[in-house]
Design a protein around this motif. Structure first.
Motif, PDB file in Angstrom:
ATOM      1  N   MET A   1     -24.910 -80.508  47.681  1.00 21.73           N
ATOM      2  CA  MET A   1     -25.343 -79.808  48.900  1.00 21.73           C
ATOM      3  C   MET A   1     -24.156 -79.174  49.617  1.00 21.73           C
ATOM      4  O   MET A   1     -24.252 -78.050  50.147  1.00 21.73           O
ATOM      5  CB  MET A   1     -26.056 -80.788  49.827  1.00 21.73           C
ATOM      6  N   VAL A   2     -23.007 -79.868  49.643  1.00 26.89           N
ATOM      7  CA  VAL A   2     -21.810 -79.303  50.278  1.00 26.89           C
ATOM      8  C   VAL A   2     -21.358 -78.053  49.526  1.00 26.89           C
ATOM      9  O   VAL A   2     -21.050 -77.020  50.135  1.00 26.89           O
ATOM     10  CB  VAL A   2     -20.673 -80.348  50.321  1.00 26.89           C
ATOM     11  N   ASN A   3     -21.323 -78.124  48.204  1.00 24.30           N
ATOM     12  CA  ASN A   3     -20.888 -76.965  47.413  1.00 24.30           C
ATOM     13  C   ASN A   3     -21.823 -75.772  47.602  1.00 24.30           C
ATOM     14  O   ASN A   3     -21.377 -74.629  47.684  1.00 24.30           O
ATOM     15  CB  ASN A   3     -20.805 -77.344  45.930  1.00 24.30           C
ATOM     16  N   ASP A   4     -23.114 -76.052  47.699  1.00 21.70           N
ATOM     17  CA  ASP A   4     -24.075 -74.967  47.929  1.00 21.70           C
ATOM     18  C   ASP A   4     -23.845 -74.327  49.305  1.00 21.70           C
ATOM     19  O   ASP A   4     -23.871 -73.100  49.443  1.00 21.70           O
ATOM     20  CB  ASP A   4     -25.495 -75.524  47.830  1.00 21.70           C
ATOM     21  N   ALA A   5     -23.587 -75.169  50.311  1.00 26.44           N
ATOM     22  CA  ALA A   5     -23.354 -74.648  51.658  1.00 26.44           C
ATOM     23  C   ALA A   5     -22.049 -73.866  51.734  1.00 26.44           C
ATOM     24  O   ALA A   5     -21.971 -72.844  52.439  1.00 26.44           O
ATOM     25  CB  ALA A   5     -23.331 -75.798  52.657  1.00 26.44           C
ATOM     26  N   LEU A   6     -21.025 -74.310  51.029  1.00 26.46           N
ATOM     27  CA  LEU A   6     -19.752 -73.579  51.011  1.00 26.46           C
ATOM     28  C   LEU A   6     -19.944 -72.188  50.412  1.00 26.46           C
ATOM     29  O   LEU A   6     -19.435 -71.186  50.949  1.00 26.46           O
ATOM     30  CB  LEU A   6     -18.708 -74.355  50.198  1.00 26.46           C
ATOM     31  N   ALA A   7     -20.686 -72.108  49.310  1.00 26.88           N
ATOM     32  CA  ALA A   7     -20.915 -70.815  48.658  1.00 26.88           C
ATOM     33  C   ALA A   7     -21.722 -69.893  49.557  1.00 26.88           C
ATOM     34  O   ALA A   7     -21.413 -68.692  49.676  1.00 26.88           O
ATOM     35  CB  ALA A   7     -21.630 -71.030  47.322  1.00 26.88           C
ATOM     36  N   ARG A   8     -22.763 -70.432  50.193  1.00 24.03           N
ATOM     37  CA  ARG A   8     -23.602 -69.608  51.080  1.00 24.03           C
ATOM     38  C   ARG A   8     -22.847 -69.145  52.319  1.00 24.03           C
ATOM     39  O   ARG A   8     -23.225 -68.159  52.947  1.00 24.03           O
ATOM     40  CB  ARG A   8     -24.852 -70.387  51.464  1.00 24.03           C
ATOM     41  N   SER A   9     -21.769 -69.854  52.662  1.00 25.47           N
ATOM     42  CA  SER A   9     -20.967 -69.479  53.836  1.00 25.47           C
ATOM     43  C   SER A   9     -19.834 -68.532  53.479  1.00 25.47           C
ATOM     44  O   SER A   9     -18.997 -68.214  54.325  1.00 25.47           O
ATOM     45  CB  SER A   9     -20.397 -70.737  54.489  1.00 25.47           C
ATOM     46  N   GLY A  10     -19.782 -68.087  52.236  1.00 27.69           N
ATOM     47  CA  GLY A  10     -18.753 -67.151  51.820  1.00 27.69           C
ATOM     48  C   GLY A  10     -17.454 -67.782  51.369  1.00 27.69           C
ATOM     49  O   GLY A  10     -16.481 -67.081  51.083  1.00 27.69           O
TER      50      GLY A  10
ATOM     51  N   GLN B   1     -14.253 -75.785  46.940  1.00 26.68           N
ATOM     52  CA  GLN B   1     -15.248 -76.653  46.321  1.00 26.68           C
ATOM     53  C   GLN B   1     -15.068 -78.093  46.777  1.00 26.68           C
ATOM     54  O   GLN B   1     -13.972 -78.505  47.178  1.00 26.68           O
ATOM     55  CB  GLN B   1     -15.148 -76.587  44.795  1.00 26.68           C
ATOM     56  N   ALA B   2     -16.145 -78.832  46.693  1.00 23.98           N
ATOM     57  CA  ALA B   2     -16.135 -80.254  47.050  1.00 23.98           C
ATOM     58  C   ALA B   2     -16.112 -81.072  45.766  1.00 23.98           C
ATOM     59  O   ALA B   2     -16.935 -80.850  44.872  1.00 23.98           O
ATOM     60  CB  ALA B   2     -17.363 -80.602  47.877  1.00 23.98           C
ATOM     61  N   VAL B   3     -15.184 -82.018  45.700  1.00 25.17           N
ATOM     62  CA  VAL B   3     -15.023 -82.864  44.519  1.00 25.17           C
ATOM     63  C   VAL B   3     -15.062 -84.325  44.959  1.00 25.17           C
ATOM     64  O   VAL B   3     -14.359 -84.716  45.895  1.00 25.17           O
ATOM     65  CB  VAL B   3     -13.686 -82.568  43.789  1.00 25.17           C
ATOM     66  N   LEU B   4     -15.880 -85.118  44.282  1.00 22.66           N
ATOM     67  CA  LEU B   4     -16.018 -86.529  44.630  1.00 22.66           C
ATOM     68  C   LEU B   4     -14.880 -87.341  44.021  1.00 22.66           C
ATOM     69  O   LEU B   4     -14.602 -87.253  42.837  1.00 22.66           O
ATOM     70  CB  LEU B   4     -17.360 -87.071  44.128  1.00 22.66           C
ATOM     71  N   HIS B   5     -14.222 -88.148  44.850  1.00 21.81           N
ATOM     72  CA  HIS B   5     -13.164 -89.051  44.403  1.00 21.81           C
ATOM     73  C   HIS B   5     -13.570 -90.474  44.776  1.00 21.81           C
ATOM     74  O   HIS B   5     -13.692 -90.798  45.966  1.00 21.81           O
ATOM     75  CB  HIS B   5     -11.827 -88.696  45.061  1.00 21.81           C
TER      76      HIS B   5
ATOM     77  N   GLU C   1     -11.102 -70.565  58.127  1.00 24.79           N
ATOM     78  CA  GLU C   1     -11.922 -70.930  56.976  1.00 24.79           C
ATOM     79  C   GLU C   1     -11.739 -72.407  56.617  1.00 24.79           C
ATOM     80  O   GLU C   1     -12.690 -73.063  56.187  1.00 24.79           O
ATOM     81  CB  GLU C   1     -11.589 -70.040  55.780  1.00 24.79           C
ATOM     82  N   LYS C   2     -10.533 -72.936  56.799  1.00 28.82           N
ATOM     83  CA  LYS C   2     -10.312 -74.358  56.562  1.00 28.82           C
ATOM     84  C   LYS C   2     -11.174 -75.195  57.496  1.00 28.82           C
ATOM     85  O   LYS C   2     -11.822 -76.170  57.086  1.00 28.82           O
ATOM     86  CB  LYS C   2      -8.822 -74.717  56.752  1.00 28.82           C
ATOM     87  N   ASP C   3     -11.175 -74.814  58.770  1.00 31.15           N
ATOM     88  CA  ASP C   3     -11.972 -75.544  59.749  1.00 31.15           C
ATOM     89  C   ASP C   3     -13.463 -75.424  59.453  1.00 31.15           C
ATOM     90  O   ASP C   3     -14.228 -76.389  59.609  1.00 31.15           O
ATOM     91  CB  ASP C   3     -11.685 -75.018  61.158  1.00 31.15           C
ATOM     92  N   LYS C   4     -13.872 -74.256  58.998  1.00 31.33           N
ATOM     93  CA  LYS C   4     -15.277 -74.031  58.670  1.00 31.33           C
ATOM     94  C   LYS C   4     -15.712 -74.924  57.512  1.00 31.33           C
ATOM     95  O   LYS C   4     -16.782 -75.554  57.552  1.00 31.33           O
ATOM     96  CB  LYS C   4     -15.487 -72.551  58.319  1.00 31.33           C
ATOM     97  N   ALA C   5     -14.885 -74.995  56.490  1.00 22.25           N
ATOM     98  CA  ALA C   5     -15.192 -75.837  55.325  1.00 22.25           C
ATOM     99  C   ALA C   5     -15.255 -77.311  55.719  1.00 22.25           C
ATOM    100  O   ALA C   5     -16.132 -78.059  55.259  1.00 22.25           O
ATOM    101  CB  ALA C   5     -14.148 -75.626  54.228  1.00 22.25           C
ATOM    102  N   GLN C   6     -14.347 -77.730  56.575  1.00 21.52           N
ATOM    103  CA  GLN C   6     -14.328 -79.125  56.999  1.00 21.52           C
ATOM    104  C   GLN C   6     -15.587 -79.475  57.800  1.00 21.52           C
ATOM    105  O   GLN C   6     -16.165 -80.553  57.627  1.00 21.52           O
ATOM    106  CB  GLN C   6     -13.084 -79.407  57.835  1.00 21.52           C
ATOM    107  N   LYS C   7     -16.010 -78.560  58.666  1.00 17.81           N
ATOM    108  CA  LYS C   7     -17.205 -78.805  59.465  1.00 17.81           C
ATOM    109  C   LYS C   7     -18.443 -78.920  58.582  1.00 17.81           C
ATOM    110  O   LYS C   7     -19.332 -79.745  58.822  1.00 17.81           O
ATOM    111  CB  LYS C   7     -17.380 -77.707  60.507  1.00 17.81           C
ATOM    112  N   ILE C   8     -18.525 -78.073  57.563  1.00 17.74           N
ATOM    113  CA  ILE C   8     -19.653 -78.132  56.630  1.00 17.74           C
ATOM    114  C   ILE C   8     -19.670 -79.475  55.909  1.00 17.74           C
ATOM    115  O   ILE C   8     -20.716 -80.134  55.796  1.00 17.74           O
ATOM    116  CB  ILE C   8     -19.568 -76.973  55.608  1.00 17.74           C
ATOM    117  N   ALA C   9     -18.495 -79.892  55.423  1.00 11.10           N
ATOM    118  CA  ALA C   9     -18.412 -81.155  54.685  1.00 11.10           C
ATOM    119  C   ALA C   9     -18.741 -82.346  55.572  1.00 11.10           C
ATOM    120  O   ALA C   9     -19.449 -83.267  55.161  1.00 11.10           O
ATOM    121  CB  ALA C   9     -17.016 -81.310  54.081  1.00 11.10           C
TER     122      ALA C   9
END
Length: 239
Positions: free
Chosen positions: A177-186, A191-195, A211-219
């Motif tokens: 779901m995170v990866n899908d939201a990142l792609a839809r947000s441009g 990418q999100a990787v599980l560790h 963009e860093k802040d945007k990605a973090q908020k989505i995650a």
């Protein structure tokens, strides 16, 4: 009292919040030449898959003679949670910080004492691998939550002690779901990787701090309920 080498023995931290560490054989035995304090003995009975809370004081270590019959876990409250695994008998030796110890003769029986938690079980319809059992005045959850909704619902029960974890499938679906939201947000290069079981890392490239802040908020919004999201993104290829 000499403990056989086959005993399951572990040392518990003095603080209930501290981690459990395995002791050497010598650490669980009295000093050489010193007589061991006399041990009290008592009998406990519980059913297969049933649980029982055992109050203890100044807990130092425990030894389980038959770990295939009885599972013992330390709770943050300083108590021990006993879980019947299979029909049989097992001695449980509880060592105290003052040098004394108590031997419990535990019988796990197929028709032993059970608990009535059918009403609570029905509340977790998505979690067939979740065990719901009563021990004293508390309800213990072990196994796996089949959905995030079931996990969040467990938080509403004041008597529940949750030792269960989210099914890995639920965690992986959140990553997707995170990866899908990142792609839809441009953010096509992030990418999100599980560790590990519950840590998500944001990796790849972004254009700038916005963009860093945007990605973090989505995650955080999507993955936050199941784990922690950490930022490993690079800006224009540079940290």
């Amino acid at each position: 009292m000499l403990l056989a080498s086959t005993l399951s023995l572990f040392l518990l931290a003095a603080s209930a919040d501290g981690p459990a560490t395995a002791p050497t054989a010598a650490s669980a035995q009295p000093d050489a030449g010193t007589a061991a304090p006399a041990a009290d003995s008592t009998r406990l009975v519980l059913g297969v898959r049933a649980q029982k809370v055992l109050p203890v004081s100044h807990l130092k270590a425990v030894a389980v003679a038959a770990p295939e019959v009885l599972d013992v876990r330390a709770l943050n409250s300083g108590e021990l949670l006993l879980v019947g695994l299979a029909a049989g008998h097992s001695d449980l030796t509880v060592f105290h910080g003052d040098g004394t110890h108590v031997v419990y003769q535990v019988e796990v029986a197929k028709d032993g004492p059970a608990d009535d938690t059918s009403a609570l079980r029905s509340a977790f319809k998505d979690s067939p691998n979740l065990a719901v059992q009563l021990a004293g005045d508390r309800i213990f959850l072990t196994g796996l939550f089949g959905s995030l909704e079931d996990y969040e619902q467990s938080l509403y029960f004041p008597r529940v002690v949750c030792l269960a974890k989210l099914d890995p499938k639920v965690v992986r679906s959140r990553v997707a779901m995170v990866n899908d939201a990142l792609a839809r947000s441009g953010l096509k290069h992030a990418q999100a990787v599980l560790h590990g079981p519950s840590t998500l890392a944001l990796e790849g490239l972004v254009q700038d701090s916005l963009e860093k802040d945007k990605a973090q908020k989505i995650a955080d919004a999507i993955f936050g309920p199941v784990g922690k999201a950490v930022d490993a993104l690079e800006k224009n290829g540079l940290r």
